[in-house]
Design an enzyme around this catalytic site. Structure first.
Site, PDB file in Angstrom:
ATOM      1  CG  HIS A 273      -1.887  -1.152   0.766  1.00  0.00           C
ATOM      2  ND1 HIS A 273      -2.260  -2.402   1.644  1.00  0.00           N
ATOM      3  CD2 HIS A 273      -3.442  -0.578   0.187  1.00  0.00           C
ATOM      4  CE1 HIS A 273      -3.405  -2.369   0.960  1.00  0.00           C
ATOM      5  NE2 HIS A 273      -3.925  -1.691   0.165  1.00  0.00           N
TER       6      HIS A 273
ATOM      7  CG  ASN B  49      -2.726  -4.396  -7.679  1.00  0.00           C
ATOM      8  OD1 ASN B  49      -2.245  -3.708  -9.096  1.00  0.00           O
ATOM      9  ND2 ASN B  49      -3.155  -3.067  -6.744  1.00  0.00           N
TER      10      ASN B  49
ATOM     11  NE  ARG C 104      -2.039  -6.986  -3.186  1.00  0.00           N
ATOM     12  CZ  ARG C 104      -2.825  -6.007  -3.075  1.00  0.00           C
ATOM     13  NH1 ARG C 104      -2.266  -4.454  -3.266  1.00  0.00           N
ATOM     14  NH2 ARG C 104      -3.427  -6.222  -2.620  1.00  0.00           N
TER      15      ARG C 104
ATOM     16  CB  CYS D 276      -9.669  -0.640 -10.758  1.00  0.00           C
ATOM     17  SG  CYS D 276     -10.218  -1.898 -10.138  1.00  0.00           S
TER      18      CYS D 276
END
Length: 761
Positions: free
Chosen positions: A365, A629, A640, A677
């Site tokens: 993030h 993602n 990730r 997105c």
């Protein structure tokens, strides 16, 4: 064997310098294996030579200076092969090379094993005997096991500052030390490092030189007194509830605090030039390691007491320290073991030149936030000795995922040219702000933005965003200490809807779980990414879901530009249940007299199960948005946020591309709007591929939008589809990237993505 390994590892972890740690290893291994020689050779990252760093049995005087070239001798053979070499008579091997001054000419038998950390050979561990004999399988297995254990310990200890590498500490200006990480956000930053760390966490406190040692000693003693008072107050407060034996535990704490030996150690390290917090960390870690090595279970438990008291003292020291923002006299590069959004929130944006995080990946993030703000970032720099880089000159290469410490004037000038080229590109992007995203043969692609903060609205509109493809509602939930009320949510959503009206605003329902948690609603799971998250949480808590849906619909009154998106859909029943609740909320609000229309409802395709049900899901909803993602993460079984496997996370993996292509093909005739997105949409290379596949909308950070628009406007749809045809059947992610890079260069659009000079380093 296990107990011996544990003891050696504990001793190495407790070492305060790299030479001491290496000496412990050679001394203990020589004794354990009854070898006549044990030596460690480490790879110099700049020359790739193998330097004899520590030895027992050879001439110790040449340690640190004697070296073998990358293609010279048996040691380098072990390194090149990255596997053990076990010889009865080393002298007759064609790769044997006598290292002058070591005195190794009389030793015949040789066993060398590589020290490997994250596929990189750090060095070689060697044992030798005078007699001609082959080391047996048990001895070889022991040395392999030990080197595997020590590789991680040494690399981590260097990175966290538990060991001080002399080569880094004494590095002169112009050393050009290079460390590899993962590209987090493109761009180049040149500046001084500022090391940040979470509060009251001793393990991540860096060393920092100070001039006023007397003040640091005084502050340490004041913190010590404050903790004594805290302990006495706690004892008095609980005294009526405790027996005399239990109250004695507080006396143990006070006795530790009154022990002059360790407090004097802290003062000594302060007077040697370290600040109070760094000196405290060094002494506490030494004492903890000492207790951990004890055989008596009771005494081993005292390590936790020492650790607890160390944290308490640290918290008082930090209370007196200036806040993070005050440490930034000039724009700087923020460095930390694990940077968080809250850390960035404490620093004025104009003071952040670049970011470097030891932990995390390109899709953490913090990296996503950095891309949104246009800050050059490198993540997952596991071997970076970050604790030693406070106030050190650095270069952050966010294109290639590299960090340079102590850069030379020549290297700095090269990277300054890249910074200048980036500025020119930004000016070129500015001219495109009000132009549509249309290919040269007339194909129209819509570019939306991903947002989470009110501040994103103006920034996104300034860069030509045509709508919001993803508004992350968890952001306003995360910055509070309780769930926001329905009225508070309505106000927040109204700002987004008004800011973009009449353009569409896609609001995602609360997506917590996985790596996103709320402090007041903790979700503790062994495998959170496969657990209770997204729509699973909100459908289990209708009071949260209904309040949020009602707030969204009320906020759209008179604007009619709301779209609702459901995250983490894994089967049709979830959509059916959510749709029924949304229709119920809409009917209730309509009855209350609000001027609202039934919003379009869509789903996120981010779980492999949903990929195989898109046709059925398309019959229920108005639109679909692929979250590239999470879809990449689940398809490749790669966390990730885990830097150990960051290299495996790649949205250009053939399986990911084929899944994305399959989604378009399955819903081709369903009359449904398709968007992406995830971060892939904001990568110009990814944008070309997605447009060619047939996606209608790409949603990205506002920082990425001008770059993507510039690329799309400079090619035709025919060119894009030709590129897709050339990569869709490739079998390696690297081959996809290399082929696309070549095709973009041939189309003269690579210059719009990154300055040409970034490919030369």
């Amino acid at each position: 064997m296990l107990s011996l390994l544990r003891r050696i590892t504990q001793e190495v972890t407790a070492a305060q310098s790299l030479p001491v740690a290496l000496d412990i290893i050679v001394r203990r291994v020589r004794r354990a294996m009854r070898a006549e020689v044990c030596s460690i050779y480490l790879v110099d990252p700049n020359t790739n030579e193998y330097i004899l760093m520590a030895t027992r049995g050879l001439n110790a005087d040449v340690a640190g200076s004697a070296s073998l070239k990358a293609d010279e001798g048996l040691v380098s053979l072990v390194g090149r092969r990255a596997e053990p070499v076990n010889l009865e008579d080393a002298h007759i091997h064609p790769s044997f090379h006598y290292l002058k001054g070591t005195g190794e000419e009389r030793y015949r038998s040789f066993l060398g094993v590589p020290i490997i950390h994250h596929r990189q050979v750090l060095g070689v561990l060697v044992v030798q005997h005078e007699d001609k004999r082959r080391f047996d399988e048990g001895e070889e297995a022991f040395l392999i096991t030990l080197s595997a254990q020590l590789a991680g310990v040494i690399a981590h200890a260097e990175a966290t500052g538990a060991m001080t590498s002399l080569s880094v500490n004494a590095a002169p200006a112009g050393s050009d030390f290079r460390y590899k990480g993962v590209a987090g956000s493109s761009g180049v930053a040149i500046g001084r490092g500022v090391v940040v760390y979470p509060p009251a966490d001793l393990d991540v406190i860096p060393d920092r030189t100070v001039d006023d040692c007397a003040t640091e000693v005084e502050e340490f003693n004041q913190a010590l007194d404050a903790v004594r008072q805290d302990i006495r107050r706690a004892s008095n407060r609980l005294s009526q509830h405790l027996s005399n034996d239990e109250k004695a535990l507080f006396d143990v704490y006070l006795k530790i605090l009154d022990d002059n030996a360790w407090s004097k150690d802290v003062e000594s390290k302060i007077n040697a030039g370290n600040w109070a917090q760094g000196a405290l960390r060094q002494v506490i870690q030494t004492h903890i390691a000492h207790f951990d090595r004890m055989d008596d279970p009771y005494l081993r438990e005292r390590a936790s007491d020492i650790r607890d008291l160390g944290r308490r003292i640290l918290s008082h020291l930090q209370a007196k320290a200036p806040n993070l923002a005050e440490r930034f006299e000039e724009p700087s590069i923020i460095i930390g073991e694990e940077l968080t959004a809250s850390m960035l929130g404490e620093v004025p944006l104009d003071k952040i030149k670049g970011l470097v995080s030891v932990m995390g990946s390109g899709n953490s993030h913090v990296a996503i936030l950095a891309r949104a703000m246009g800050i050059p970032t490198v993540m997952g720099a596991l071997d970076l000795p970050y604790a030693q880089l406070d106030k050190v000159n650095l270069i952050v290469d966010g294109y290639l995922g590299q960090i340079f410490t102590y850069p030379s004037e020549h290297l700095t000038q090269n990277y300054q040219q890249i910074v200048d080229e980036e500025r020119q590109l930004e000016e070129e992007y500015e001219t495109l702000k009000d132009l549509p995203c249309v290919t040269q043969d007339g194909y129209r692609l819509s570019l939306y933005v991903n947002t989470g903060l009110t501040a994103d609205i103006a920034r996104s509109l300034d860069r030509g965003a045509e709508g919001i493809g993803l508004y992350r509602t968890e952001v306003p939930f995360m910055v509070r200490d309780r769930f926001p009320t329905e009225a508070e949510q309505e106000h927040i959503y109204r700002q987004q809807l008004e800011g973009f009206a009449p353009a569409p605003v896609t609001v995602r329902t609360l997506d917590i779980g996985g790596d996103k948690s709320l402090p007041y609603f903790p979700i503790s799971e062994e495998n959170p990414f496969l657990g209770w998250r997204g729509i699973r949480v909100t459908l289990d808590h209708l009071e949260i879901f209904m309040a949020q849906i009602r707030a969204m619909i009320k906020a759209s009154a008179g604007l009619h530009n709301l779209k609702i998106m459901l995250p983490m859909i894994s089967h049709v029943a979830e959509v059916e249940e959510a749709l029924a609740l949304i229709r119920r909320a809409y009917a209730e609000i309509k009855e209350e007299g609000y001027d609202v229309k039934m919003p379009q409802v869509g789903v996120m395709i981010e779980i492999p199960a949903a990929v195989y049900q898109v046709k059925e899901l398309a019959s229920l909803v108005d639109f679909m948005s692929v979250g590239s993602n999470d879809l990449t993460q689940y398809l490749l079984a790669v966390d990730r946020n885990n830097p150990r496997v960051a290299d495996l996370y790649n949205c250009f993996h053939p399986s990911v591309l084929r899944a994305l292509h399959s989604i378009v093909k399955q819903v081709k005739n369903e009359g449904i709007n398709l968007s992406v997105c995830g971060e892939m949409a904001g990568d110009p290379m990814g944008a070309i591929i997605l447009m060619a596949m047939g996606y209608d909308v790409l949603s990205m950070s506002s920082t990425s939008l001008p770059k993507v628009k510039a690329v799309i406007r400079n090619i035709s749809m025919d060119q894009a589809q030709n590129m897709l045809d050339q990569v869709i059947h490739l079998t390696h992610a690297d081959a996809v990237t290399q082929t696309m890079t070549r095709l973009m260069r041939e189309a003269n659009i690579e210059r719009l993505v990154r300055p040409a000079k970034t490919t030369t380093h």
